[in-house]
Write an enzyme that holds these catalytic residues in place. Sequence first.
Site, PDB file in Angstrom:
ATOM      1  N   PHE A 128       3.639 -10.890  -0.432  1.00  0.00           N
ATOM      2  CA  PHE A 128       2.900 -11.602   0.623  1.00  0.00           C
ATOM      3  C   PHE A 128       1.555 -10.930   0.889  1.00  0.00           C
ATOM      4  CE2 PHE A 128       2.450 -12.093   5.423  1.00  0.00           C
ATOM      5  CZ  PHE A 128       1.735 -13.268   5.309  1.00  0.00           C
ATOM      6  N   ASP A 185       9.930  -6.957  -3.473  1.00  0.00           N
ATOM      7  CA  ASP A 185       8.752  -7.419  -2.726  1.00  0.00           C
ATOM      8  C   ASP A 185       8.564  -8.914  -2.920  1.00  0.00           C
ATOM      9  OD1 ASP A 185       5.908  -7.580  -1.737  1.00  0.00           O
ATOM     10  OD2 ASP A 185       6.139  -5.402  -1.754  1.00  0.00           O
ATOM     11  N   ARG A 225      27.404  -1.554   3.558  1.00  0.00           N
ATOM     12  CA  ARG A 225      28.355  -1.889   2.491  1.00  0.00           C
ATOM     13  C   ARG A 225      28.431  -0.811   1.423  1.00  0.00           C
ATOM     14  NH1 ARG A 225      26.503  -7.042   3.026  1.00  0.00           N
ATOM     15  NH2 ARG A 225      25.015  -6.791   1.337  1.00  0.00           N
ATOM     16  N   HIS A 232      -5.183  -2.837   0.624  1.00  0.00           N
ATOM     17  CA  HIS A 232      -5.695  -4.159   0.278  1.00  0.00           C
ATOM     18  C   HIS A 232      -7.122  -4.277   0.838  1.00  0.00           C
ATOM     19  CE1 HIS A 232      -6.161  -8.400  -0.142  1.00  0.00           C
ATOM     20  NE2 HIS A 232      -4.934  -8.553  -0.612  1.00  0.00           N
ATOM     21  N   TYR A 263       4.558  -8.275  15.794  1.00  0.00           N
ATOM     22  CA  TYR A 263       4.720  -7.028  15.021  1.00  0.00           C
ATOM     23  C   TYR A 263       5.365  -5.949  15.890  1.00  0.00           C
ATOM     24  CZ  TYR A 263       3.221  -3.065  12.060  1.00  0.00           C
ATOM     25  OH  TYR A 263       3.165  -1.928  11.272  1.00  0.00           O
ATOM     26  N   LEU A 286      10.375  -0.872   3.902  1.00  0.00           N
ATOM     27  CA  LEU A 286       8.947  -0.965   4.230  1.00  0.00           C
ATOM     28  C   LEU A 286       8.471  -2.411   4.341  1.00  0.00           C
ATOM     29  CD1 LEU A 286       9.177   1.992   2.970  1.00  0.00           C
ATOM     30  CD2 LEU A 286       6.816   1.701   2.290  1.00  0.00           C
ATOM     31  N   ASN A 313      19.346  -7.311   7.042  1.00  0.00           N
ATOM     32  CA  ASN A 313      19.790  -7.377   5.645  1.00  0.00           C
ATOM     33  C   ASN A 313      19.806  -5.998   4.990  1.00  0.00           C
ATOM     34  OD1 ASN A 313      20.361 -10.126   5.569  1.00  0.00           O
ATOM     35  ND2 ASN A 313      18.209 -10.660   5.204  1.00  0.00           N
ATOM     36  N   PHE A 336       0.836  -1.205   0.000  1.00  0.00           N
ATOM     37  CA  PHE A 336       0.000   0.000   0.000  1.00  0.00           C
ATOM     38  C   PHE A 336       0.874   1.261   0.000  1.00  0.00           C
ATOM     39  CE2 PHE A 336      -2.142   2.846   3.314  1.00  0.00           C
ATOM     40  CZ  PHE A 336      -2.737   3.653   2.362  1.00  0.00           C
TER      41      PHE A 336
HETATM   42  P1  NAD Z   1       1.465  -3.588   3.156  1.00  0.00           P
HETATM   43  O1  NAD Z   1       1.201  -4.902   3.768  1.00  0.00           O
HETATM   44  O2  NAD Z   1       0.515  -3.082   2.120  1.00  0.00           O
HETATM   45  O3  NAD Z   1       2.917  -3.554   2.503  1.00  0.00           O
HETATM   46  C1  NAD Z   1       3.985  -4.319   2.964  1.00  0.00           C
HETATM   47  C2  NAD Z   1       4.703  -4.884   1.748  1.00  0.00           C
HETATM   48  O4  NAD Z   1       5.813  -5.670   2.206  1.00  0.00           O
HETATM   49  C3  NAD Z   1       3.824  -5.798   0.910  1.00  0.00           C
HETATM   50  O5  NAD Z   1       3.959  -5.498  -0.447  1.00  0.00           O
HETATM   51  C4  NAD Z   1       4.360  -7.191   1.222  1.00  0.00           C
HETATM   52  O6  NAD Z   1       4.150  -8.101   0.179  1.00  0.00           O
HETATM   53  C5  NAD Z   1       5.813  -6.896   1.497  1.00  0.00           C
HETATM   54  N1  NAD Z   1       6.467  -7.909   2.318  1.00  0.00           N
HETATM   55  C6  NAD Z   1       6.017  -8.478   3.471  1.00  0.00           C
HETATM   56  N2  NAD Z   1       6.899  -9.377   3.928  1.00  0.00           N
HETATM   57  C7  NAD Z   1       7.949  -9.366   3.059  1.00  0.00           C
HETATM   58  C8  NAD Z   1       9.164 -10.078   2.981  1.00  0.00           C
HETATM   59  N3  NAD Z   1       9.489 -11.003   3.901  1.00  0.00           N
HETATM   60  N4  NAD Z   1      10.000  -9.826   1.944  1.00  0.00           N
HETATM   61  C9  NAD Z   1       9.678  -8.914   0.981  1.00  0.00           C
HETATM   62  N5  NAD Z   1       8.530  -8.207   1.002  1.00  0.00           N
HETATM   63  C10 NAD Z   1       7.673  -8.432   2.032  1.00  0.00           C
HETATM   64  O7  NAD Z   1       1.599  -2.535   4.344  1.00  0.00           O
HETATM   65  P2  NAD Z   1       1.787  -0.949   4.322  1.00  0.00           P
HETATM   66  O8  NAD Z   1       0.615  -0.358   4.974  1.00  0.00           O
HETATM   67  O9  NAD Z   1       2.145  -0.489   2.960  1.00  0.00           O
HETATM   68  O10 NAD Z   1       3.008  -0.787   5.302  1.00  0.00           O
HETATM   69  C11 NAD Z   1       4.327  -0.537   4.831  1.00  0.00           C
HETATM   70  C12 NAD Z   1       5.257  -0.358   6.014  1.00  0.00           C
HETATM   71  O11 NAD Z   1       4.807   0.740   6.822  1.00  0.00           O
HETATM   72  C13 NAD Z   1       5.301  -1.584   6.932  1.00  0.00           C
HETATM   73  O12 NAD Z   1       6.624  -1.807   7.357  1.00  0.00           O
HETATM   74  C14 NAD Z   1       4.421  -1.179   8.096  1.00  0.00           C
HETATM   75  O13 NAD Z   1       4.799  -1.817   9.285  1.00  0.00           O
HETATM   76  C15 NAD Z   1       4.634   0.324   8.156  1.00  0.00           C
HETATM   77  N6  NAD Z   1       3.463   0.977   8.789  1.00  0.00           N
HETATM   78  C16 NAD Z   1       2.306   1.145   8.095  1.00  0.00           C
HETATM   79  C17 NAD Z   1       1.198   1.722   8.723  1.00  0.00           C
HETATM   80  C18 NAD Z   1      -0.097   1.962   7.997  1.00  0.00           C
HETATM   81  O14 NAD Z   1      -1.037   2.476   8.605  1.00  0.00           O
HETATM   82  N7  NAD Z   1      -0.226   1.669   6.724  1.00  0.00           N
HETATM   83  C19 NAD Z   1       1.297   2.106  10.064  1.00  0.00           C
HETATM   84  C20 NAD Z   1       2.492   1.891  10.741  1.00  0.00           C
HETATM   85  C21 NAD Z   1       3.587   1.337  10.092  1.00  0.00           C
END
Ligand code: NAD
Length: 323
Positions: free
Chosen positions: A36, A33, A106, A181, A145, A73, A99, A13
């Site tokens: 997932f 990505d 690096r 989503h 989380y 992210l 990672n 997102f």
């Molecule tokens: P999201 O779930 O839409 O996006 C996360 C993305 O990371 C997805 O595309 C998913 O496929 C990918 N992903 C998950 N596990 C992975 C892995 N092991 N390897 C590679 N890719 C992986 O969530 P979002 O709302 O877009 O959040 C993005 C970031 O912002 C996250 O780290 C989340 O913790 C942080 N965040 C978001 C919010 C919110 O309100 N949207 C609030 C606090 C923190």
Amino acid sequence: MLKRILVTGGAGFLGSHLCQRLVRQGHDVICLDNFFTSQKGNVDHLLDCHNFELVRHDVVDPFRFEVDEIYNLACPAAPGHYQYNPIKTMKTSVMGAINALGLAKRVRARILHTSTSEVYGDPEVHPQPESYRGNVNPIGPRACYDEGKRAAETLMFDYHRQHGVQIKVVRIFNTYGPLMHPYDGRVVSNFIRQALAGEDITLFGDGSQTRSFCFVDDMIDGLIALMESRADLTGPVNVGNPTETTVIDLARKVVEICGSRSKVSTGRPMPADDPAKRRPDIALARKELGWEPRVPLDQGLRKTIEWFRTIRLSDYRPPTPNY
Ligand code: NAD
Ligand code: UDP
């Protein structure tokens, strides 16, 4: 100056909005990505851009790219998504951070890590300033989380102190907008989906719990402003909208804007450890980044609802098993 930028979780997102903005600014963007909790559709429109690349990879496994900046992210963010496979969530947060930081070290890239208001847990201090150390239950269902994100913050600061990595830690508060989503189970997406379908709104508890909702465009402005801020501003910096609303008021607003006849009723159980209130203190972001949100909730909800009206729900799937 144009840069080479890696966005982990770039198809999600927030990630897809961020990639789009960075590509439009002319930067060379690599979106990494494992899909997932997202689908390629979120970045389909960028695939023809010469300055955009999409890489399927899991951040738990090491990765190498020549880049100037990393936005980290990758991590499931919605409670239903991150509790689906909690061990994997913790691995993604911690090993993903190691990672990403190893790469930053690096290639001497600057790295911005997306942490969360969840590091404050069920807060006893309100609103939450960055100095508040939080009230997290380390063994509850949200801990994979919350504690994963707390450990990732620790790693950011240890790489900074030990190896001089240039870090930026942002604590994101609830953000919503187009490209969420539709089945992520978060409150905004659930309520809009239900209201548009005329289904009952699944309000948990009596709806008196509060959140403070930030529109995605404002959030992307905040993330980029922090990445571009002076080198010694490491954060953590809260980025979110300080206008607080109860969940029941949100439900009523969504139903009204959708012109829906969905019923809003109380009585469903509250999920475990659900924070009773949440609102960011954004004094630091205002002062150091000159940033503050501009989109009021009504306006952001209208834009989000418009987008939800255009999507085909059958194009979306629940998260896939991922071990
Ligand atoms: P999201 O779930 O839409 O996006 C996360 C993305 O990371 C997805 O595309 C998913 O496929 C990918 N992903 C998950 N596990 C992975 C892995 N092991 N390897 C590679 N890719 C992986 O969530 P979002 O709302 O877009 O959040 C993005 C970031 O912002 C996250 O780290 C989340 O913790 C942080 N965040 C978001 C919010 C919110 O309100 N949207 C609030 C606090 C923190
Ligand atoms: N919530 C709700 N009904 C839903 C989904 C969520 O009442 O269908 C409530 C949830 O209990 C929480 C708030 O809305 O109090 C925000 O939930 P969300 O999952 O969006 O994010 P959180 O801030 O809890 O991570």
